[in-house]
Design a protein around this motif. Structure first.
Motif, PDB file in Angstrom:
ATOM      1  N   LEU A 101       4.366   6.282  -9.652  1.00 47.85           N
ATOM      2  CA  LEU A 101       3.303   6.185 -10.651  1.00 47.85           C
ATOM      3  C   LEU A 101       3.220   4.772 -11.207  1.00 47.85           C
ATOM      4  O   LEU A 101       4.221   4.070 -11.283  1.00 47.85           O
ATOM      5  CB  LEU A 101       3.568   7.164 -11.793  1.00 47.85           C
ATOM      6  N   ASN A 102       2.028   4.389 -11.617  1.00 46.62           N
ATOM      7  CA  ASN A 102       1.773   3.073 -12.171  1.00 46.62           C
ATOM      8  C   ASN A 102       0.938   3.214 -13.435  1.00 46.62           C
ATOM      9  O   ASN A 102       0.031   4.035 -13.493  1.00 46.62           O
ATOM     10  CB  ASN A 102       1.004   2.225 -11.138  1.00 46.62           C
ATOM     11  N   TYR A 103       1.275   2.400 -14.439  1.00 49.72           N
ATOM     12  CA  TYR A 103       0.417   2.254 -15.610  1.00 49.72           C
ATOM     13  C   TYR A 103       0.074   0.776 -15.703  1.00 49.72           C
ATOM     14  O   TYR A 103       0.971  -0.074 -15.803  1.00 49.72           O
ATOM     15  CB  TYR A 103       1.102   2.720 -16.895  1.00 49.72           C
ATOM     16  N   ARG A 126      -4.793   2.150 -17.539  1.00 57.38           N
ATOM     17  CA  ARG A 126      -5.078   3.177 -16.535  1.00 57.38           C
ATOM     18  C   ARG A 126      -3.809   3.594 -15.812  1.00 57.38           C
ATOM     19  O   ARG A 126      -2.901   2.797 -15.612  1.00 57.38           O
ATOM     20  CB  ARG A 126      -6.060   2.653 -15.483  1.00 57.38           C
ATOM     21  N   PHE A 127      -3.770   4.857 -15.400  1.00 54.23           N
ATOM     22  CA  PHE A 127      -2.693   5.366 -14.556  1.00 54.23           C
ATOM     23  C   PHE A 127      -3.145   5.345 -13.112  1.00 54.23           C
ATOM     24  O   PHE A 127      -4.309   5.602 -12.810  1.00 54.23           O
ATOM     25  CB  PHE A 127      -2.312   6.800 -14.957  1.00 54.23           C
ATOM     26  N   GLY A 128      -2.224   5.038 -12.216  1.00 60.36           N
ATOM     27  CA  GLY A 128      -2.518   5.008 -10.791  1.00 60.36           C
ATOM     28  C   GLY A 128      -1.298   5.400  -9.990  1.00 60.36           C
ATOM     29  O   GLY A 128      -0.269   5.802 -10.533  1.00 60.36           O
ATOM     30  N   LEU A 129      -1.407   5.263  -8.677  1.00 56.30           N
ATOM     31  CA  LEU A 129      -0.324   5.591  -7.763  1.00 56.30           C
ATOM     32  C   LEU A 129       0.096   4.349  -6.992  1.00 56.30           C
ATOM     33  O   LEU A 129      -0.736   3.504  -6.662  1.00 56.30           O
ATOM     34  CB  LEU A 129      -0.765   6.671  -6.772  1.00 56.30           C
ATOM     35  N   TYR A 151       0.710  -1.150  -2.699  1.00 57.36           N
ATOM     36  CA  TYR A 151      -0.692  -1.074  -3.067  1.00 57.36           C
ATOM     37  C   TYR A 151      -0.810  -0.112  -4.234  1.00 57.36           C
ATOM     38  O   TYR A 151      -0.308   1.009  -4.173  1.00 57.36           O
ATOM     39  CB  TYR A 151      -1.561  -0.600  -1.896  1.00 57.36           C
ATOM     40  N   VAL A 152      -1.449  -0.568  -5.297  1.00 55.30           N
ATOM     41  CA  VAL A 152      -1.661   0.258  -6.480  1.00 55.30           C
ATOM     42  C   VAL A 152      -3.034   0.900  -6.339  1.00 55.30           C
ATOM     43  O   VAL A 152      -4.054   0.210  -6.310  1.00 55.30           O
ATOM     44  CB  VAL A 152      -1.580  -0.573  -7.775  1.00 55.30           C
ATOM     45  N   ILE A 153      -3.047   2.219  -6.232  1.00 53.83           N
ATOM     46  CA  ILE A 153      -4.300   2.963  -6.110  1.00 53.83           C
ATOM     47  C   ILE A 153      -4.790   3.246  -7.522  1.00 53.83           C
ATOM     48  O   ILE A 153      -4.265   4.110  -8.223  1.00 53.83           O
ATOM     49  CB  ILE A 153      -4.100   4.270  -5.315  1.00 53.83           C
ATOM     50  N   ILE A 154      -5.780   2.473  -7.929  1.00 55.41           N
ATOM     51  CA  ILE A 154      -6.332   2.523  -9.286  1.00 55.41           C
ATOM     52  C   ILE A 154      -7.731   1.919  -9.182  1.00 55.41           C
ATOM     53  O   ILE A 154      -8.074   1.350  -8.151  1.00 55.41           O
ATOM     54  CB  ILE A 154      -5.405   1.750 -10.265  1.00 55.41           C
ATOM     55  N   LEU A 159      -3.158  -5.096  -4.481  1.00 56.80           N
ATOM     56  CA  LEU A 159      -2.013  -5.288  -3.613  1.00 56.80           C
ATOM     57  C   LEU A 159      -1.052  -6.201  -4.360  1.00 56.80           C
ATOM     58  O   LEU A 159      -1.471  -7.247  -4.869  1.00 56.80           O
ATOM     59  CB  LEU A 159      -2.437  -5.919  -2.292  1.00 56.80           C
ATOM     60  N   VAL A 160       0.225  -5.802  -4.443  1.00 58.47           N
ATOM     61  CA  VAL A 160       1.224  -6.605  -5.141  1.00 58.47           C
ATOM     62  C   VAL A 160       2.321  -6.975  -4.144  1.00 58.47           C
ATOM     63  O   VAL A 160       2.919  -6.102  -3.518  1.00 58.47           O
ATOM     64  CB  VAL A 160       1.833  -5.862  -6.347  1.00 58.47           C
ATOM     65  N   ILE A 161       2.556  -8.264  -4.006  1.00 62.90           N
ATOM     66  CA  ILE A 161       3.601  -8.794  -3.133  1.00 62.90           C
ATOM     67  C   ILE A 161       4.686  -9.354  -4.051  1.00 62.90           C
ATOM     68  O   ILE A 161       4.392 -10.148  -4.948  1.00 62.90           O
ATOM     69  CB  ILE A 161       3.041  -9.915  -2.237  1.00 62.90           C
ATOM     70  N   ALA A 162       5.936  -8.927  -3.840  1.00 56.46           N
ATOM     71  CA  ALA A 162       7.019  -9.341  -4.728  1.00 56.46           C
ATOM     72  C   ALA A 162       8.246  -9.742  -3.922  1.00 56.46           C
ATOM     73  O   ALA A 162       8.499  -9.220  -2.841  1.00 56.46           O
ATOM     74  CB  ALA A 162       7.381  -8.209  -5.690  1.00 56.46           C
ATOM     75  N   ALA A 163       9.024 -10.660  -4.493  1.00 59.83           N
ATOM     76  CA  ALA A 163      10.296 -11.069  -3.913  1.00 59.83           C
ATOM     77  C   ALA A 163      11.222 -11.477  -5.047  1.00 59.83           C
ATOM     78  O   ALA A 163      10.795 -12.076  -6.034  1.00 59.83           O
ATOM     79  CB  ALA A 163      10.111 -12.225  -2.934  1.00 59.83           C
ATOM     80  N   GLY A 164      12.505 -11.137  -4.896  1.00 61.75           N
ATOM     81  CA  GLY A 164      13.462 -11.475  -5.932  1.00 61.75           C
ATOM     82  C   GLY A 164      14.858 -11.082  -5.534  1.00 61.75           C
ATOM     83  O   GLY A 164      15.172 -10.986  -4.343  1.00 61.75           O
ATOM     84  N   VAL A 165      15.694 -10.869  -6.542  1.00 60.17           N
ATOM     85  CA  VAL A 165      17.083 -10.483  -6.296  1.00 60.17           C
ATOM     86  C   VAL A 165      17.445  -9.283  -7.174  1.00 60.17           C
ATOM     87  O   VAL A 165      16.922  -9.120  -8.285  1.00 60.17           O
ATOM     88  CB  VAL A 165      18.076 -11.635  -6.555  1.00 60.17           C
ATOM     89  N   LYS A 166      18.329  -8.454  -6.630  1.00 62.02           N
ATOM     90  CA  LYS A 166      18.921  -7.345  -7.369  1.00 62.02           C
ATOM     91  C   LYS A 166      20.420  -7.604  -7.439  1.00 62.02           C
ATOM     92  O   LYS A 166      20.995  -8.200  -6.533  1.00 62.02           O
ATOM     93  CB  LYS A 166      18.670  -6.023  -6.648  1.00 62.02           C
TER      94      LYS A 166
END
Length: 169
Positions: A101-103, A126-129, A151-154, A159-166
């Motif tokens: 889910l996405n807000y 808005r809420f999306g998937l 991809y946020v369906i809203i 389209l969100v592209i992300a890169a980082g560290v955990k």
């Protein structure tokens, strides 16, 4: 009973039996992202909480840097609650699919410095998937680089592209 509370109850009921079987480590991290709808870079934080073999709950928060074009300012953030399913590991790369889910919250404002009609401000949430996938890259330490595409369906979609560290904690 609202639809939101019903969905939360079903989600907890389905995942509760798996909590005691968790085998992985909890992870916290940070990342940089790019959103195609806002056309700007964002910074974010995320976490992964194992709930079963190959399954994690992955909340995240992304704040896109404010955008100012021709006096119109746009502020955008998103809050996500995803479930990651890890496929069988091959070598040092862990590939996963995600859904959740996405807000998204967007605020647009215009400050009329010239005097042609006054100031304007509007906001919407808005809420999306979310649908997507990612990969973790094992480098032999507690630091785990990753890349993710979703991809946020809203309304309008993004389209969100992300890169980082955990970090394993």
């Amino acid at each position: 009973m609202t639809l939101k509370s019903l969905c939360l109850g079903v989600f907890i009921a389905v995942l509760a039996p798996f909590v005691s079987n968790a085998q992985d480590q909890t992870k916290l991290g940070g990342y940089l992202a790019y959103g195609t709808e806002i056309e700007n870079i964002g910074i974010g934080v995320n976490a992964e909480f194992p709930i079963a073999d190959q399954l994690t709950i992955a909340p995240s928060f992304t704040y896109f840097l404010p955008k100012d074009e021709f006096g119109v300012k746009v502020n955008w953030f998103e809050l996500n609650g995803n479930v990651n399913y890890y496929f069988v590991d091959s070598s040092n790369i862990s590939v996963y699919g995600l859904g959740g889910l996405n807000y998204s919250s967007v605020k647009v404002s215009y400050d009329d410095a010239v005097g042609f009609g006054g100031d304007f401000s509007a906001s919407d949430g808005r809420f999306g998937l979310n649908l997507g996938g990612g990969a973790n890259f094992e480098i032999g330490s507690n630091i785990l680089p990753f890349a993710e595409l979703k991809y946020v369906i809203i309304d309008g979609g993004q389209l969100v592209i992300a890169a980082g560290v955990k970090f394993n904690i």
